[in-house]
Design a protein around this motif. Structure first.
Motif, PDB file in Angstrom:
ATOM      1  N   THR A  44       8.937   1.057   0.559  1.00 28.86           N
ATOM      2  CA  THR A  44       9.574   1.646  -0.629  1.00 28.86           C
ATOM      3  C   THR A  44      10.884   2.342  -0.294  1.00 28.86           C
ATOM      4  O   THR A  44      11.620   2.745  -1.196  1.00 28.86           O
ATOM      5  CB  THR A  44       8.637   2.661  -1.314  1.00 28.86           C
ATOM      6  N   LEU A 117       4.889   1.693  -9.790  1.00 28.30           N
ATOM      7  CA  LEU A 117       5.460   2.111  -8.514  1.00 28.30           C
ATOM      8  C   LEU A 117       6.974   2.129  -8.571  1.00 28.30           C
ATOM      9  O   LEU A 117       7.613   3.011  -7.976  1.00 28.30           O
ATOM     10  CB  LEU A 117       4.977   1.182  -7.393  1.00 28.30           C
ATOM     11  N   THR A 130       2.903   5.915  -3.100  1.00 31.93           N
ATOM     12  CA  THR A 130       2.289   4.739  -2.474  1.00 31.93           C
ATOM     13  C   THR A 130       1.149   5.137  -1.548  1.00 31.93           C
ATOM     14  O   THR A 130       0.046   4.587  -1.617  1.00 31.93           O
ATOM     15  CB  THR A 130       3.338   3.960  -1.673  1.00 31.93           C
TER      16      THR A 130
END
Length: 240
Positions: A44, A117, A130
């Motif tokens: 991410t 997300l 996450t």
């Protein structure tokens, strides 16, 4: 047993698998996926658009776990959606091929996971969202395997782990998840515990439905509970 069952990491199988070992493995499920959680969190942070990062993070977790839980989600959806007859539903789940209900469920869940997300990444807390989600969704496995929940079949993963976790141990896992999630960096202290509570509640609702319809749990039901918990946690952490 926890690492070998819940991840793609090649580990030596345990010499003995009894109810005591199975119960400990389910309680240690979040510890077994620390690596995949860290990998997804790192993804991410890549210099890519939020939705792309979210898709890669979700995909990395699926890859690191051999898609086990996604497969369970699809099979459970097919079983619950195809027939009200218990034996027929279990037979559909056992076959392993995905029907239209299972595929539609997978697509919907993955869209929601990636979208939620991406929202967390845009809000600046993609990594804690996450990691918290991956670990919390595995914590629910201990609650799904407490003593009074039976197996739907006499054999298989469900029969091995059903009823193997003492209720006090499952409670300890839940309380640890609530406590540790309150320290998630970049999030208000209450946000992580809220996500954990929502994950447990949604997984518990699916578990209740499966026990009523199928007579107990199977390995597929456990996978479906994990993915349901992960989706619920991500939605709860999607934005500020």
């Amino acid at each position: 047993m926890a690492v070998g069952t819940l991840t793609a990491l090649p580990v030596r199988p345990p010499g003995t698998i009894d109810r005591r070992v199975a119960g400990r493995a389910m309680a240690l499920a979040p510890v077994a996926v620390v690596g995949p959680a860290a990998l997804a969190g790192a993804v991410t942070f890549l210099p890519l658009p939020p939705l792309v990062r979210a898709g890669l993070a979700v995909g990395s977790v699926a890859l690191a776990t051999r898609g086990l839980h996604l497969d369970g989600l699809a099979d459970t959806a097919d079983g619950l959606g195809a027939s009200y007859d218990r034996s027929r539903a279990l037979e559909i789940m056992r076959r392993g091929d995905s029907g239209p209900t299972g595929i539609a469920t997978l697509v919907l869940v993955l869209i929601v996971q990636c979208g939620a997300l991406a929202g967390a990444i845009t809000a600046g807390h993609g990594i804690p969202a996450t990691v918290t989600t991956v670990l919390a969704s595995r914590c629910v496995l201990s609650a799904c395997c407490v003593r009074f929940i039976p197996s739907a079949r006499p054999s298989g993963l469900g029969a091995t782990v059903a009823g193997s976790v003492p209720i006090p141990l499952a409670a300890v896992v839940f309380l640890l998840a609530l406590t540790l999630s309150s320290f998630a960096p970049g999030l208000p202290w209450w946000r992580g515990p809220m996500a954990v509570a929502v994950a447990y509640a949604c997984a518990g609702l699916l578990l209740w439905r499966c026990v009523r319809r199928l007579g107990g749990i199977t390995g597929d039901v456990l996978g479906a509970c994990v993915e349901t918990a992960a989706t619920a946690a991500l939605v709860a952490l999607a934005s500020y």
